[in-house]
Structure formats: structure tokens, C-alpha cells
Design a protein around this motif. Structure first.
Motif, PDB file in Angstrom:
ATOM      1  N   UNK A  84      49.773 -57.914  28.605  1.00  0.00           N
ATOM      2  CA  UNK A  84      48.815 -57.009  27.973  1.00  0.00           C
ATOM      3  C   UNK A  84      49.118 -56.858  26.492  1.00  0.00           C
ATOM      4  N   UNK A  85      48.072 -56.887  25.667  1.00  0.00           N
ATOM      5  CA  UNK A  85      48.272 -56.790  24.219  1.00  0.00           C
ATOM      6  C   UNK A  85      48.542 -55.366  23.784  1.00  0.00           C
ATOM      7  N   UNK A  86      47.938 -54.392  24.457  1.00  0.00           N
ATOM      8  CA  UNK A  86      48.169 -52.981  24.122  1.00  0.00           C
ATOM      9  C   UNK A  86      49.310 -52.436  24.948  1.00  0.00           C
ATOM     10  N   UNK A  87      49.456 -51.131  24.947  1.00  0.00           N
ATOM     11  CA  UNK A  87      50.510 -50.500  25.712  1.00  0.00           C
ATOM     12  C   UNK A  87      50.136 -50.316  27.178  1.00  0.00           C
ATOM     13  N   UNK A  88      48.850 -50.525  27.514  1.00  0.00           N
ATOM     14  CA  UNK A  88      48.370 -50.268  28.866  1.00  0.00           C
ATOM     15  C   UNK A  88      47.776 -51.556  29.421  1.00  0.00           C
ATOM     16  N   UNK A  89      48.043 -51.832  30.689  1.00  0.00           N
ATOM     17  CA  UNK A  89      47.449 -52.997  31.352  1.00  0.00           C
ATOM     18  C   UNK A  89      46.003 -52.657  31.681  1.00  0.00           C
ATOM     19  N   UNK A  90      45.076 -53.260  30.973  1.00  0.00           N
ATOM     20  CA  UNK A  90      43.659 -52.956  31.146  1.00  0.00           C
ATOM     21  C   UNK A  90      43.141 -53.286  32.531  1.00  0.00           C
ATOM     22  N   UNK A  91      43.679 -54.312  33.178  1.00  0.00           N
ATOM     23  CA  UNK A  91      43.224 -54.682  34.511  1.00  0.00           C
ATOM     24  C   UNK A  91      43.500 -53.599  35.533  1.00  0.00           C
ATOM     25  N   UNK A  92      44.664 -52.997  35.454  1.00  0.00           N
ATOM     26  CA  UNK A  92      45.021 -51.939  36.397  1.00  0.00           C
ATOM     27  C   UNK A  92      44.165 -50.706  36.154  1.00  0.00           C
ATOM     28  N   UNK A  93      43.964 -50.362  34.877  1.00  0.00           N
ATOM     29  CA  UNK A  93      43.167 -49.176  34.557  1.00  0.00           C
ATOM     30  C   UNK A  93      41.724 -49.363  34.985  1.00  0.00           C
ATOM     31  N   UNK A  94      41.161 -50.529  34.714  1.00  0.00           N
ATOM     32  CA  UNK A  94      39.754 -50.756  35.101  1.00  0.00           C
ATOM     33  C   UNK A  94      39.603 -50.804  36.624  1.00  0.00           C
ATOM     34  N   UNK A  95      40.575 -51.353  37.338  1.00  0.00           N
ATOM     35  CA  UNK A  95      40.496 -51.382  38.794  1.00  0.00           C
ATOM     36  C   UNK A  95      40.608 -49.968  39.375  1.00  0.00           C
ATOM     37  N   UNK A  96      41.518 -49.173  38.821  1.00  0.00           N
ATOM     38  CA  UNK A  96      41.700 -47.816  39.326  1.00  0.00           C
ATOM     39  C   UNK A  96      40.505 -46.924  39.014  1.00  0.00           C
ATOM     40  N   UNK A  97      39.787 -47.216  37.946  1.00  0.00           N
ATOM     41  CA  UNK A  97      38.643 -46.383  37.566  1.00  0.00           C
ATOM     42  C   UNK A  97      37.310 -47.042  37.900  1.00  0.00           C
ATOM     43  N   UNK A  98      37.293 -47.949  38.852  1.00  0.00           N
ATOM     44  CA  UNK A  98      36.062 -48.689  39.175  1.00  0.00           C
ATOM     45  C   UNK A  98      34.973 -47.797  39.756  1.00  0.00           C
ATOM     46  N   UNK A  99      35.329 -46.659  40.355  1.00  0.00           N
ATOM     47  CA  UNK A  99      34.336 -45.744  40.915  1.00  0.00           C
ATOM     48  C   UNK A  99      34.108 -44.535  40.010  1.00  0.00           C
ATOM     49  N   UNK A 100      34.620 -44.588  38.807  1.00  0.00           N
ATOM     50  CA  UNK A 100      34.470 -43.487  37.868  1.00  0.00           C
ATOM     51  C   UNK A 100      35.761 -42.709  37.727  1.00  0.00           C
ATOM     52  N   UNK A 101      35.835 -41.949  36.645  1.00  0.00           N
ATOM     53  CA  UNK A 101      37.037 -41.182  36.346  1.00  0.00           C
ATOM     54  C   UNK A 101      36.634 -39.727  36.139  1.00  0.00           C
ATOM     55  N   UNK A 102      37.315 -38.838  36.828  1.00  0.00           N
ATOM     56  CA  UNK A 102      37.089 -37.409  36.661  1.00  0.00           C
ATOM     57  C   UNK A 102      38.059 -36.915  35.592  1.00  0.00           C
ATOM     58  N   UNK A 103      37.563 -36.426  34.458  1.00  0.00           N
ATOM     59  CA  UNK A 103      38.481 -36.006  33.394  1.00  0.00           C
ATOM     60  C   UNK A 103      39.311 -34.771  33.758  1.00  0.00           C
ATOM     61  N   UNK A 104      38.881 -34.005  34.743  1.00  0.00           N
ATOM     62  CA  UNK A 104      39.611 -32.792  35.108  1.00  0.00           C
ATOM     63  C   UNK A 104      40.440 -32.979  36.377  1.00  0.00           C
ATOM     64  N   UNK A 105      40.789 -34.218  36.717  1.00  0.00           N
ATOM     65  CA  UNK A 105      41.476 -34.485  37.976  1.00  0.00           C
ATOM     66  C   UNK A 105      42.857 -33.834  38.034  1.00  0.00           C
ATOM     67  N   UNK A 106      43.584 -33.817  36.928  1.00  0.00           N
ATOM     68  CA  UNK A 106      44.932 -33.228  36.936  1.00  0.00           C
ATOM     69  C   UNK A 106      44.867 -31.730  37.225  1.00  0.00           C
ATOM     70  N   UNK A 107      43.933 -31.054  36.598  1.00  0.00           N
ATOM     71  CA  UNK A 107      43.808 -29.610  36.822  1.00  0.00           C
ATOM     72  C   UNK A 107      43.383 -29.321  38.258  1.00  0.00           C
ATOM     73  N   UNK A 108      42.460 -30.127  38.786  1.00  0.00           N
ATOM     74  CA  UNK A 108      42.015 -29.926  40.168  1.00  0.00           C
ATOM     75  C   UNK A 108      43.150 -30.150  41.154  1.00  0.00           C
TER      76      UNK A 108
END
Length: 154
Positions: A84-108
Motif C-alpha cells: 500500500x502506498x499510503x498508511x492504510x491498505x485500501x483493499x481492506x478498508x473498501x472491503x470492510x465498508x462495502x455495505x456502507x459506513x456508519x460514522x457514529x458506530x463507535x459511540x453506538x
């Protein structure tokens, strides 16, 4: 004859005195440092000649060089992956967020966890029914035909 006995006795006394003045500590090979630690030295990559000396990249103080060792990236490439060129592996992030990302998940999750525990010191009791029994899981996997090398302690 007396002189030979006297010389021998004198030599023994001198030898005894020299041995008595020696070190009392036992010499241990690990305490003797005669050179560098071979495991602390990382080989660097070979130097590369730039194709154009007039268009060199800007120096990066405190940054990395092309010859710095990168063992993790080298392993990824050796196993056929892409670094990965950045600090984050984009493939893992895109796979984990394939159904959408809830921005308030940590608080919930924090709120749900606090509601589940309902007090201090009850964490283990709150999650006890969700815990796995390693031996039962081992038996379940063996029944499915999964090759499990060793049994956990019961």
C-alpha cells in the motif's frame, strides 16, 4: 641438587601467587564483547544510479531512503501482494465498508456495551454466554473435517 629443588619450589610459589591474584569471576562467553551483534545489523538495499542527474527528487530530512530496509514490504512483494502506498491498505478498508459506513458506530457500540454491562466488574458475566469453549470448538471443527493440529487444554 639443592639448587634444582630450590628453583622448582620457587617456581611453584610464583605460580601459586599468580593464580591467587587472578580474577575470581567465571568467564562467560556471553559477557565477552569482541565485535558487533550480527543480529542487530540489517543489510541495506543496493545503491541505484538515477537515470537523470538533473531531475533528482527533493531530499526528505528524517524520511526514508531508497536503500533503507523495508522487511514488511519485501515480504508482501515476495508473496505476490502489492504494497500500500499510503498508511492504510485500501483493499481492506473498501472491503470492510462495502455495505456502507456508519460514522457514529463507535459511540453506538460504546453505549450498547455500557448498557450490557450495567455496572463495574460485571464484564465477564455480561459476555460469558458469548465466549467460546476452546475444547468444544475443537471437537466441532474436527467433526466438520477441519485439520486441527492440537487439542486445547481442558
Amino acid at each position: 641438587m639443592v639448587s634444582n629443588v630450590f628453583k622448582t619450589a620457587l617456581c611453584l610459589v610464583a605460580l601459586t601467587a599468580l593464580v591467587a591474584c587472578g580474577q575470581n569471576k567465571e568467564r562467560v562467553p556471553n559477557r565477552i564483547k569482541t565485535g558487533p551483534d550480527e543480529f542487530s545489523i540489517l543489510p541495506s538495499k543496493p545503491l541505484q544510479e538515477p537515470t537523470n542527474y538533473s531531475a533528482l527528487p527533493a531530499p526528505t530530512p528524517g524520511g526514508t531512503n531508497l536503500t533503507d530496509p523495508t522487511p514488511k514490504a519485501d515480504v508482501i512483494v515476495a508473496l505476490g501482494g502489492r504494497v500500500p502506498t499510503g498508511g492504510v491498505d485500501g483493499g481492506i478498508v473498501s472491503y470492510a465498508s462495502r455495505y456502507g459506513v456508519d460514522p457514529a458506530i463507535r459511540a453506538e457500540l460504546a453505549e450498547a456495551d455500557e448498557g450490557r454491562r450495567t455496572g463495574r466488574g460485571k464484564y465477564e458475566r455480561a459476555y460469558k454466554r458469548l465466549a467460546l469453549d476452546p475444547y468444544e470448538e475443537w471437537l466441532r471443527l474436527r467433526a466438520l473435517g477441519v485439520d486441527v493440529p492440537t487439542a486445547p487444554e481442558k
